[in-house]
Design a protein around this motif. Structure first.
Motif, PDB file in Angstrom:
ATOM      1  N   GLU A   6       0.846  -1.186   0.000  1.00 51.64           N
ATOM      2  CA  GLU A   6       0.000   0.000   0.000  1.00 51.64           C
ATOM      3  C   GLU A   6       0.883   1.237   0.000  1.00 51.64           C
ATOM      4  O   GLU A   6       1.931   1.267   0.646  1.00 51.64           O
ATOM      5  CB  GLU A   6      -0.925   0.003   1.216  1.00 51.64           C
ATOM      6  N   MET A   7       0.457   2.241  -0.745  1.00 53.12           N
ATOM      7  CA  MET A   7       1.196   3.496  -0.800  1.00 53.12           C
ATOM      8  C   MET A   7       0.614   4.457   0.239  1.00 53.12           C
ATOM      9  O   MET A   7      -0.600   4.597   0.348  1.00 53.12           O
ATOM     10  CB  MET A   7       1.106   4.110  -2.195  1.00 53.12           C
ATOM     11  N   TYR A   8       1.499   5.080   0.994  1.00 52.24           N
ATOM     12  CA  TYR A   8       1.122   6.044   2.015  1.00 52.24           C
ATOM     13  C   TYR A   8       1.840   7.355   1.732  1.00 52.24           C
ATOM     14  O   TYR A   8       2.865   7.388   1.053  1.00 52.24           O
ATOM     15  CB  TYR A   8       1.550   5.551   3.405  1.00 52.24           C
ATOM     16  N   VAL A   9       1.326   8.426   2.289  1.00 56.67           N
ATOM     17  CA  VAL A   9       1.988   9.724   2.190  1.00 56.67           C
ATOM     18  C   VAL A   9       2.766   9.946   3.481  1.00 56.67           C
ATOM     19  O   VAL A   9       2.266   9.720   4.575  1.00 56.67           O
ATOM     20  CB  VAL A   9       0.962  10.865   1.978  1.00 56.67           C
ATOM     21  N   ASP A  10       4.009  10.377   3.328  1.00 52.75           N
ATOM     22  CA  ASP A  10       4.888  10.643   4.467  1.00 52.75           C
ATOM     23  C   ASP A  10       5.496  12.027   4.266  1.00 52.75           C
ATOM     24  O   ASP A  10       5.272  12.669   3.243  1.00 52.75           O
ATOM     25  CB  ASP A  10       5.989   9.565   4.522  1.00 52.75           C
ATOM     26  N   VAL A  11       6.280  12.458   5.214  1.00 54.27           N
ATOM     27  CA  VAL A  11       6.982  13.741   5.119  1.00 54.27           C
ATOM     28  C   VAL A  11       8.476  13.459   5.193  1.00 54.27           C
ATOM     29  O   VAL A  11       8.941  12.753   6.089  1.00 54.27           O
ATOM     30  CB  VAL A  11       6.563  14.696   6.265  1.00 54.27           C
ATOM     31  N   ASN A  12       9.240  14.000   4.227  1.00 52.04           N
ATOM     32  CA  ASN A  12      10.689  13.794   4.254  1.00 52.04           C
ATOM     33  C   ASN A  12      11.350  14.832   5.160  1.00 52.04           C
ATOM     34  O   ASN A  12      10.680  15.690   5.744  1.00 52.04           O
ATOM     35  CB  ASN A  12      11.283  13.796   2.838  1.00 52.04           C
ATOM     36  N   GLN A  13      12.681  14.784   5.268  1.00 57.03           N
ATOM     37  CA  GLN A  13      13.409  15.683   6.161  1.00 57.03           C
ATOM     38  C   GLN A  13      13.275  17.146   5.758  1.00 57.03           C
ATOM     39  O   GLN A  13      13.359  18.035   6.590  1.00 57.03           O
ATOM     40  CB  GLN A  13      14.880  15.284   6.225  1.00 57.03           C
ATOM     41  N   ALA A  14      13.032  17.401   4.486  1.00 55.54           N
ATOM     42  CA  ALA A  14      12.862  18.780   4.014  1.00 55.54           C
ATOM     43  C   ALA A  14      11.450  19.303   4.284  1.00 55.54           C
ATOM     44  O   ALA A  14      11.156  20.464   4.032  1.00 55.54           O
ATOM     45  CB  ALA A  14      13.167  18.861   2.520  1.00 55.54           C
ATOM     46  N   ASP A  16       8.704  18.016   2.861  1.00 55.64           N
ATOM     47  CA  ASP A  16       7.854  17.800   1.685  1.00 55.64           C
ATOM     48  C   ASP A  16       7.115  16.472   1.815  1.00 55.64           C
ATOM     49  O   ASP A  16       7.635  15.506   2.371  1.00 55.64           O
ATOM     50  CB  ASP A  16       8.700  17.766   0.408  1.00 55.64           C
ATOM     51  N   PHE A  17       5.919  16.424   1.256  1.00 57.08           N
ATOM     52  CA  PHE A  17       5.183  15.164   1.198  1.00 57.08           C
ATOM     53  C   PHE A  17       5.823  14.253   0.168  1.00 57.08           C
ATOM     54  O   PHE A  17       6.191  14.692  -0.925  1.00 57.08           O
ATOM     55  CB  PHE A  17       3.714  15.392   0.840  1.00 57.08           C
ATOM     56  N   ASP A 100       1.129  17.829 -12.391  1.00 56.30           N
ATOM     57  CA  ASP A 100       1.885  16.575 -12.436  1.00 56.30           C
ATOM     58  C   ASP A 100       2.131  15.962 -11.064  1.00 56.30           C
ATOM     59  O   ASP A 100       1.971  14.765 -10.875  1.00 56.30           O
ATOM     60  CB  ASP A 100       3.224  16.781 -13.154  1.00 56.30           C
ATOM     61  N   ASP A 101       2.536  16.773 -10.104  1.00 53.22           N
ATOM     62  CA  ASP A 101       2.890  16.259  -8.776  1.00 53.22           C
ATOM     63  C   ASP A 101       1.699  16.393  -7.833  1.00 53.22           C
ATOM     64  O   ASP A 101       1.416  17.484  -7.334  1.00 53.22           O
ATOM     65  CB  ASP A 101       4.102  17.020  -8.236  1.00 53.22           C
ATOM     66  N   VAL A 102       1.017  15.270  -7.578  1.00 55.10           N
ATOM     67  CA  VAL A 102      -0.196  15.327  -6.760  1.00 55.10           C
ATOM     68  C   VAL A 102       0.080  15.694  -5.304  1.00 55.10           C
ATOM     69  O   VAL A 102      -0.837  16.101  -4.587  1.00 55.10           O
ATOM     70  CB  VAL A 102      -0.992  14.000  -6.823  1.00 55.10           C
ATOM     71  N   LEU A 103       1.313  15.559  -4.866  1.00 53.08           N
ATOM     72  CA  LEU A 103       1.638  15.865  -3.470  1.00 53.08           C
ATOM     73  C   LEU A 103       2.131  17.298  -3.262  1.00 53.08           C
ATOM     74  O   LEU A 103       2.305  17.730  -2.129  1.00 53.08           O
ATOM     75  CB  LEU A 103       2.688  14.867  -2.942  1.00 53.08           C
ATOM     76  N   SER A 104       2.364  18.005  -4.353  1.00 51.43           N
ATOM     77  CA  SER A 104       2.813  19.391  -4.214  1.00 51.43           C
ATOM     78  C   SER A 104       1.617  20.292  -3.894  1.00 51.43           C
ATOM     79  O   SER A 104       0.479  19.958  -4.186  1.00 51.43           O
ATOM     80  CB  SER A 104       3.484  19.858  -5.509  1.00 51.43           C
ATOM     81  N   HIS A 105       1.868  21.389  -3.287  1.00 53.64           N
ATOM     82  CA  HIS A 105       0.853  22.422  -3.018  1.00 53.64           C
ATOM     83  C   HIS A 105      -0.371  21.892  -2.265  1.00 53.64           C
ATOM     84  O   HIS A 105      -1.500  22.046  -2.729  1.00 53.64           O
ATOM     85  CB  HIS A 105       0.417  23.096  -4.311  1.00 53.64           C
TER      86      HIS A 105
END
Length: 192
Positions: A6-14, A16-17, A100-105
Motif C-alpha cells: 500500500e502506498m502512504y503519504v509521508d513527510v521527508n526531512q525537508a 515535503d510530502f 503533475d505532482d499530486v503531493l505538491s501544493h
C-alpha cells in the motif's frame, strides 16, 4: 494480497510530502481478495472503500426508488488493463489545469481518482440495487430530453439573457468534447 504493498503519504526531512510503501490495510486487503486483484509488477490500482459505504448507506435510505450517481469512471477491467492507467488514476487539478505532482501544493489543488463502476454495481447488488443504466452524461441528458425541457423553460422565461445563458449551458453539456462527455451516470433501482 500476496506481494501487494500500500502506498502512504509521508513527510521527508525537508518537510515535503513523499510517497512511501507499507503493509496493506486489512480492509484494503479484504477488498483485493474479494475481487481477486491481480496486478502487474509496478502497477498501481486505487481502492475506494468509501464507495461501498456510500452505496450501502444510500440503499438503506431508499425504501423504493433510484440511486443516480454522476462521476467520471470506468469499468474495473478498463482500470486494470488500459496501458495509460498502469500508474493508477490519481491526479491533481488546480484552476482546471492538471498538475503533475499530486503531493505538491497541499490544500491548493483538488485530488481525484476514477470511479470503479464495477465496484459500484457490485456494491449495489449486495444491498438490493440493480443497475438500470450506465452511460455517458451527455448521452443520458439527451435521452432524458434535456433539449425539450430547455425549450419548455425558455418559453416561460422573460429574461432574454437568462434564456441565452440556459441554452449556452445546455450546449456545453451535450457537445461531444464538452465536460459531460467525460462523466458517466449510473442509475440503480431498489424495489422493496
Amino acid at each position: 494480497s500476496d506481494g501487494l504493498r500500500e502506498m502512504y503519504v509521508d513527510v521527508n526531512q525537508a518537510g515535503d510530502f513523499v510517497w512511501t510503501h507499507g503493509d496493506v490495510d486489512s480492509g484494503v486487503a479484504g477488498f483485493c481478495e474479494q475481487i481477486d486483484l491481480q496486478l502487474a509488477e509496478g502497477q498501481v490500482y486505487e481502492v475506494n472503500l468509501a464507495a461501498e459505504e456510500f452505496v450501502a448507506r444510500a440503499a438503506l435510505l431508499i425504501d423504493r426508488g433510484f440511486l443516480v450517481t454522476v462521476d467520471y469512471g470506468a469499468q474495473r477491467a478498463d482500470l486494470l488493463k488500459a496501458p495509460h492507467r498502469h500508474a493508477g488514476t490519481l491526479r491533481a487539478f488546480h484552476r482546471h489545469r492538471m498538475i503533475d505532482d499530486v503531493l505538491s501544493h497541499p490544500g491548493e489543488q483538488d485530488l481525484t481518482t476514477t470511479v470503479d463502476w464495477t465496484q459500484m454495481a457490485e456494491a449495489g447488488e449486495r444491498h438490493g440495487l440493480e443497475v438500470l443504466r450506465l452511460e455517458r452524461l451527455d448521452q443520458f441528458l439527451l435521452s432524458e430530453d434535456l433539449l425539450g425541457q430547455l425549450m419548455n423553460l425558455s418559453e416561460h422565461e422573460a429574461d432574454t439573457a437568462e434564456v441565452v445563458r440556459l441554452r449556452a449551458g445546455a450546449r456545453e453539456l451535450i457537445m461531444p468534447d464538452a465536460m459531460a462527455a467525460y462523466f458517466q451516470v449510473m442509475v440503480q433501482r431498489k424495489i422493496s
